[in-house]
Scaffold this active site. Sequence first.
Site, short mmCIF file in Angstrom:
data_model
loop_
_atom_site.label_atom_id
_atom_site.label_comp_id
_atom_site.label_asym_id
_atom_site.label_seq_id
_atom_site.Cartn_x
_atom_site.Cartn_y
_atom_site.Cartn_z
N LYS A 84 0.82 -1.21 0.00
CA LYS A 84 0.00 0.00 0.00
C LYS A 84 0.85 1.27 0.00
O LYS A 84 2.02 1.26 0.36
CB LYS A 84 -1.01 -0.04 1.15
CG LYS A 84 -2.18 -0.95 0.76
CD LYS A 84 -3.37 -0.92 1.67
CE LYS A 84 -4.47 -1.82 1.08
NZ LYS A 84 -5.57 -2.04 1.99
N ARG A 126 -4.25 -10.12 3.99
CA ARG A 126 -4.52 -10.04 2.55
C ARG A 126 -3.27 -9.50 1.85
O ARG A 126 -2.89 -8.36 2.08
CB ARG A 126 -5.72 -9.13 2.31
CG ARG A 126 -6.14 -9.02 0.85
CD ARG A 126 -7.34 -8.09 0.70
NE ARG A 126 -7.73 -7.95 -0.69
CZ ARG A 126 -7.16 -7.12 -1.55
NH1 ARG A 126 -6.17 -6.33 -1.15
NH2 ARG A 126 -7.57 -7.06 -2.80
#
Length: 282
Positions: free
Chosen positions: A228, A262
């Site tokens: 991210k 995840r």
Amino acid sequence: MPMLFQCGPRTLDLSTVKVMGVLNVTPDSFSDGGQLFSDNTLNNSMALKRAEQMVREGAAIIDVGGESTRPGSAPVPIDEELSRVIPVVELIARELDVVISVDTSSPEVMLEAAKVGAGIINDVRALTRDGALTAAASTGLPVCLMHMQGLPQTMQDRPEYDDVVSEVANYLLQRVSQCEQAGIARSNIWLDPGFGFGKTDIHNLQLLQQLPQLVELGLPVLAGLSRKSLLGRLLGRDVNERLAGSLALAMLAAQGGAKILRVHDVAATVDVLKIQMAAASA
Ligand code: 8Y7
């Protein structure tokens, strides 16, 4: 002690931390968009091969998503989302021994995916779309409720909280109660703080540091931190150079009590979890 979830045709045990591998069937996801496309057409057998590789590497769940939710992304028409996601879910369910989660906010996709073998509904909008609560409830599948402030188009403009941890927890608890009223058992609900979804770096780091507060609510917590943009800013690295940073965050999330991670890089994350588990149980 086993902690079992009935995920459609398969059972998932969350007594140990599990890896959810990301399978984007979108042409435009920020970290791996378009890899499974040629001439703008999704290649289902390439999608299956990628899923198969992640299963070999130790993924317990494959998360199939057909709508990019990266900052600034535009909504996908429902027919397009269905035509990307459903054939891939069906193919993986038939060919591989793995739980499939479907990353969607659309009730139509939830219903169709459940019919062809999906085992979990992963909704970054926490079942807030019209009809989503009813659709999810009717499948009987576990659901993952994620917190997001704002909408993907604008969520990173100016995220603001007085106390990010309690605001996220309170939002998720409200959604849990909506789910229960719609007929989704509490024992079938997972929570997710939604790292990167309407959060500054400080907000993300506070949520990570205080993940145990979310874990204490008593429902399994999923953490999505892989690649991210927080890592881009902390490390000054491009999206394909964030493996070490992603693994560090995976370790911290597991240490904080997350039960599902995840991730894009399954093999490396599985190694991290082996070390984390050995260290935590020594
Ligand atoms: C998350 C997610 C994405 C997350 C859950 C990305 C679909 C953006 N992130 N679902 N989806 N949690 N539950 O960077 O953090 O992969 S998409």
